[in-house]
Design a protein around this motif. Structure first.
Motif, short mmCIF file in Angstrom:
data_model
loop_
_atom_site.label_atom_id
_atom_site.label_comp_id
_atom_site.label_asym_id
_atom_site.label_seq_id
_atom_site.Cartn_x
_atom_site.Cartn_y
_atom_site.Cartn_z
N CYS A 1 -4.98 2.13 -4.81
CA CYS A 1 -4.23 1.67 -3.62
C CYS A 1 -5.39 1.05 -2.59
CB CYS A 1 -3.21 2.76 -3.21
SG CYS A 1 -2.34 3.33 -4.47
N CYS B 1 2.50 1.56 -3.50
CA CYS B 1 1.39 2.15 -4.43
C CYS B 1 1.31 3.77 -4.13
CB CYS B 1 0.00 1.61 -4.10
SG CYS B 1 -1.01 2.10 -5.28
N GLN B 2 0.90 4.22 -2.91
CA GLN B 2 0.98 5.49 -2.68
C GLN B 2 2.21 6.37 -3.14
OE1 GLN B 2 0.09 5.83 1.89
NE2 GLN B 2 -1.80 6.22 1.16
N TYR C 1 0.70 -1.28 -0.20
CA TYR C 1 -0.06 0.04 0.29
C TYR C 1 0.79 1.17 0.06
CZ TYR C 1 -3.24 3.53 1.95
OH TYR C 1 -3.77 4.66 2.01
#
Length: 126
Positions: free
Chosen positions: A81, A51-52, A48
């Motif tokens: 995300c 992805c950010q 996560y």
């Protein structure tokens, strides 16, 4: 002499390498399960955050390209995300052995497993 000592030390270590560990206790198994669940959650959290970070880098790239007057290719559509949320582990409920279904079926338990006739008498004679 040194070679002989090294061989003797190696031979002394061989039985220890084949020794078996005792099975883990229920408490140790529960701790291992929780640790595995936490490791899986950490991997999801890392994905996560990655992805950010990728989204921030892409946004900065498109902003710089726009400021420079360039027209970059349109971004590739990807899944957003997904935040895994806070870590939560629920221990599975342990069933007692009586309710686990590991015993004989009820039909077998109501009938005797054998007869009063000896096995020698029940075989057909040639």
């Amino acid at each position: 002499m040194k070679k002989l000592a090294a061989i003797l030390i190696a031979l002394a270590a061989v039985p220890a390498a084949y020794a078996k560990l005792p099975p883990p206790s229920a408490e140790a198994k529960a701790r291992a399960d929780e640790t595995a669940a936490k490791a899986a959650w950490s991997a999801k959290m890392d994905a996560y955050r990655l992805c950010q970070a990728q989204d921030r880098v892409a946004a900065a790239y498109y902003a710089q390209a726009k400021a420079a007057g360039k027209t970059p290719r349109p971004p590739v559509a990807t899944a957003g995300c997904q935040d895994p949320g806070p870590f939560a582990y629920v221990r599975p409920e342990e069933k007692p052995r009586e309710t686990s279904g590991a015993h004989s079926p009820a039909g077998t338990a109501t009938q005797p497993p054998s007869t009063a006739t000896p096995a020698a008498d029940s075989k057909p004679k040639p």
